[in-house]
Design an enzyme around this catalytic site. Structure first.
Site, PDB file in Angstrom:
ATOM      1  N   LEU A 212       0.973  -1.206   0.041  1.00 21.63           N
ATOM      2  CA  LEU A 212      -0.171  -0.105  -0.004  1.00 21.63           C
ATOM      3  C   LEU A 212       1.092   1.220  -0.008  1.00 21.63           C
ATOM      4  O   LEU A 212       1.860   1.478   0.922  1.00 21.63           O
ATOM      5  CB  LEU A 212      -0.865  -0.055   1.223  1.00 21.63           C
TER       6      LEU A 212
ATOM      7  N   SER B 121       1.930  -1.981   4.396  1.00 20.47           N
ATOM      8  CA  SER B 121       1.629  -0.563   4.506  1.00 20.47           C
ATOM      9  C   SER B 121       3.303   0.091   4.260  1.00 20.47           C
ATOM     10  O   SER B 121       3.964  -0.110   5.271  1.00 20.47           O
ATOM     11  CB  SER B 121       0.722  -0.017   5.345  1.00 20.47           C
ATOM     12  N   CYS B 122       3.428   1.051   3.464  1.00 20.60           N
ATOM     13  CA  CYS B 122       4.525   1.772   3.549  1.00 20.60           C
ATOM     14  C   CYS B 122       4.775   2.480   4.681  1.00 20.60           C
ATOM     15  O   CYS B 122       3.825   3.502   5.065  1.00 20.60           O
ATOM     16  CB  CYS B 122       4.531   2.580   2.342  1.00 20.60           C
ATOM     17  N   ILE B 123       5.711   2.295   5.360  1.00 21.14           N
ATOM     18  CA  ILE B 123       5.926   3.270   6.562  1.00 21.14           C
ATOM     19  C   ILE B 123       6.119   4.597   6.324  1.00 21.14           C
ATOM     20  O   ILE B 123       5.262   5.617   7.049  1.00 21.14           O
ATOM     21  CB  ILE B 123       7.425   2.679   7.363  1.00 21.14           C
TER      22      ILE B 123
ATOM     23  N   SER C  74       2.556   5.991   5.634  1.00 18.81           N
ATOM     24  CA  SER C  74       1.619   5.634   6.785  1.00 18.81           C
ATOM     25  C   SER C  74       1.739   6.628   7.738  1.00 18.81           C
ATOM     26  O   SER C  74       0.837   7.081   8.361  1.00 18.81           O
ATOM     27  CB  SER C  74       1.969   4.296   7.267  1.00 18.81           C
TER      28      SER C  74
END
Lengths: 118, 97, 122
Positions: free
Chosen positions: A39, A76-78, A81
């Site tokens: 994501l 999910s991309c940090i 996010s």
């Protein structure tokens, strides 16, 4: 074949999350391995457990959790996010936060990286 | 290479861009709002008719039916998600977001 | 991971600042550039406006990405392509851009795209 999915939009606002989900299901039904759904951009909103859509509508967040049960990594991309308030304490079941390096590894490893967005 | 378009040709340049860079023989898949590019009517229909001489066109049936579109150019092949995956098996992908 | 190097192209088709896509796209490019793959960028359509010199986002209070564009070369992202037709349509020339680019005719760009293992629209 091995597939990876890059999803660049959040749920509901755009059809991207729906199309991506239907594609993953169809790919698995044809015997392919879908390694991960990664994501990015507003796509990170797909894994907040604070979502509670109406009973008579699809639950997009829950769909991803269920794909997680079937071995698809929901990532999910940090950076994306953190920017949007998606953190471990609001993360839906089976989702995890990780870096863009993991996406790079996925892109290198899979036969097809499918991109869904707006 | 499979080109995927998810935008209406009336509000977005994806259709023109995909056709600008697609090599002769590359298939084109219309999904989501992209299916409007597959219609036989409207001012985009001629572009499609011209492109059909160089490319196979596909439209995702779920998106066609959801939008009540019944006037697809008859050369556009209607496929389901299974057919979508099959196209991706056969071709690398260029998605025109 | 095998030994093979993958060709990954990032395609930018949106103008800067109106959306976050080009900005987050560049963040992705820089990370991928650290992985010894063959990374390229293609600027097409309004994406060309991302390359304009003298962008000043101070008043927007947006960080912008002028500096990021400048370091692409240091990250060995040296294949930066611009579509000649998009450039002409917008009345631009390479002198308008803040970094060195390779201008490709549509058929050349189409060929470059066909050579990629993976194309990521940003």
């Amino acid at each position: 074949m091995k597939f990876g999915i890059l999803l660049k939009e959040g749920p509901y606002n755009h059809q991207a999350a729906d199309t991506a989900y239907q594609f993953v299901k169809a790919a698995m039904a044809r015997g392919h391995e879908v390694e991960a759904v990664f994501l990015y951009n507003d796509g990170v909103y797909n894994v907040t457990n604070l979502a509670s859509p109406p009973q008579d509508d699809r639950n997009i967040v829950q769909r991803w959790s269920e794909l997680g049960d079937q071995g698809v990594e929901i990532l999910s991309c940090i950076a994306a996010s953190k920017r949007r308030g998606i953190a471990d304490e609001v993360l839906s079941r089976n989702a995890s936060i990780t870096g863009l390096g993991v996406l790079t590894d996925i892109a290198i490893r899979v036969d097809r990286l499918m991109i869904f967005g707006d | 290479m499979l080109h995927i378009i998810n935008k209406s040709p009336y509000c977005n340049g994806s259709f023109d861009m995909a056709l600008r860079f697609a090599l002769p023989g590359d298939p084109v898949l219309l999904i989501e709002d992209g299916i409007y590019a597959g219609r036989a009517k409207g001012c985009s229909a001629e572009k499609l008719a011209n492109a059909l001489s160089q490319h196979e066109f596909y439209a995702l049936i779920a998106d066609v039916e959801a939008r009540g579109v019944k006037d697809l150019n008859e050369a556009v092949q209607v496929i389901d998600y299974d057919g979508f995956v099959e196209l991706v098996e056969q071709h690398k992908v260029n998605t025109w977001l | 991971m095998g030994e093979e190097v993958k060709k990954i192209m990032h395609v930018v088709r949106r103008p800067p600042h109106g959306t976050i896509y080009p900005y987050e796209g560049l963040e992705m490019v820089l990370i991928m550039a650290a992985y010894d793959q063959e990374i390229s960028m293609a600027f097409i359509g309004d994406g060309l406006f991302c390359l304009l010199k003298d962008q000043d986002t101070t008043k927007l209070e947006i960080k912008g990405f002028m500096k990021t564009l400048g370091v692409l070369e240091d990250y060995d992202v040296e294949q930066i392509y611009v579509d000649s037709k998009s450039m002409a349509e917008r009345g631009l020339t390479p002198d308008d851009f803040c970094i060195a680019v390779e201008v490709l005719e549509p058929d050349e760009m189409g060929q470059k795209m066909a050579e990629q293992d993976c194309i990521i629209p940003q």
